[in-house]
Design an enzyme around this catalytic site. Structure first.
Site, PDB file in Angstrom:
ATOM      1  N   ASP A   1      -3.569   9.817   2.237  1.00 33.74           N
ATOM      2  CA  ASP A   1      -3.554   8.492   2.856  1.00 33.74           C
ATOM      3  C   ASP A   1      -4.553   8.506   3.998  1.00 33.74           C
ATOM      4  O   ASP A   1      -4.208   8.745   5.146  1.00 33.74           O
ATOM      5  CB  ASP A   1      -2.145   8.162   3.360  1.00 33.74           C
ATOM      6  N   SER A   2      -5.806   8.270   3.663  1.00 33.06           N
ATOM      7  CA  SER A   2      -6.876   8.378   4.652  1.00 33.06           C
ATOM      8  C   SER A   2      -7.358   7.006   5.083  1.00 33.06           C
ATOM      9  O   SER A   2      -7.126   5.995   4.411  1.00 33.06           O
ATOM     10  CB  SER A   2      -8.058   9.154   4.059  1.00 33.06           C
TER      11      SER A   2
ATOM     12  N   TYR B   1       0.827  -1.214   0.000  1.00 31.85           N
ATOM     13  CA  TYR B   1       0.000   0.000   0.000  1.00 31.85           C
ATOM     14  C   TYR B   1       0.857   1.258   0.000  1.00 31.85           C
ATOM     15  O   TYR B   1       0.657   2.178  -0.809  1.00 31.85           O
ATOM     16  CB  TYR B   1      -0.918  -0.019   1.219  1.00 31.85           C
TER      17      TYR B   1
END
Length: 287
Positions: free
Chosen positions: A162-163, A68
């Site tokens: 980037d939540s 990620y």
């Protein structure tokens, strides 16, 4: 808060992924607390290593976090011809910062994270990710990303969001007004990349997010990566560019340069393949 049952953590979220759950066997609960914004839990698992959980949802595990972190960082960085100045919104574990500072053309990284406790606990318990905060390129601001961008116009080449998922404190980061704010904070030909959810879970919600992005960006795309600890085993990214001729799928960083920064998941081939979507998804998003 802890969702633990007989030594297992189960990720139960009826609103976002009803009828399914991902579970990990827990060796030890390292830490748990309620910050001003969310429940925070750090656990040591048997097969995925240390794991950060916010409001009962897995954010990252030691086993697969690099997939990620590398992809949300290098998909936009390697699509931009000269990403000198980068803004990260969220990313309190430090993993995205760790990756962004590796790019040879990046000179400044500014990060805005709303919850200082996530940052401090990550430094204490997740040092392999939080090491990103120690880099001299990075300036960290604890605060609200909306307020920060209102004060910084036409400054950034790339903005990475980037939540966590679209509930709680992160819900506003998926709305059309957020993409408008990012557009004004970007320089000409700027690129944004935001956590975009899984097409297996809510295809229409992703399309709505992409439509909000299209209101303000000349070129919009959706890319995917494999992350076993996320719901359905993968996650997507909504990307937007102010350049109408943007080619997202062809990376502008060569193989030798990528090898020099020692990435584990990202490569030129993986970059291009990330934009190759199943036919039914492609039709839903683009036709």
């Amino acid at each position: 808060m802890d969702s633990l049952n007989n030594g297992w953590f189960s990720e139960l979220q009826a609103d976002l992924w009803p009828g399914q759950s991902f579970s990990l066997k827990v060796k030890e609960v390292i830490h748990k607390e309620k910050s001003r914004f969310q429940d925070i839990q750090i656990v040591e698992t048997e097969t995925y290593g240390r794991c950060l959980i916010l409001d009962g949802i897995i954010q990252c595990t030691a086993r697969d976090e690099f997939s990620y972190q590398e992809m949300i960082s290098f998909l936009p960085l390697c699509a931009h011809p000269n990403p000198k100045k980068v803004l990260i919104v969220g990313g309190g574990d430090g993993g995205v910062a760790r990756e962004v500072v590796k790019h040879p053309l990046v000179e400044e990284v500014h990060q805005v994270e709303i919850d200082d406790r996530v940052v401090e606990l990550s430094k204490q318990y997740l040092p392999a990710m939080a090491c990103g905060f120690a880099n001299e390129k990075l300036k960290l601001t604890i605060g609200d990303g909306f307020d920060y961008m209102k004060k910084h116009k036409n400054e950034f080449d790339v903005i990475i969001t980037d939540s966590s998922d679209p509930i709680g404190p992160a819900v506003s980061l998926f709305q059309e007004s957020y993409y408008e704010l990012m557009k004004h904070a970007l320089k000409e030909d700027g690129i944004v990349c935001s956590q975009g959810g899984s097409f297996w879970l809510d295809l229409d919600y992703i399309k709505k997010t992409m439509s909000g992005c299209k209101e303000h960006f000349a070129k919009v795309a959706y890319a995917v990566t494999s992350v076993p600890s996320y719901p359905c085993g993968h996650i997507g990214f909504v990307m937007g560019s102010l350049n109408k001729n943007q080619d997202f799928a062809t990376p502008k960083l060569g193989k030798s340069e990528i090898d020099a920064i020692d990435l584990r998941y990202y490569s030129s081939e993986v970059h291009s393949a990330a934009f190759a979507l199943p036919r039914w998804v492609q039709k839903h998003f683009y036709e």
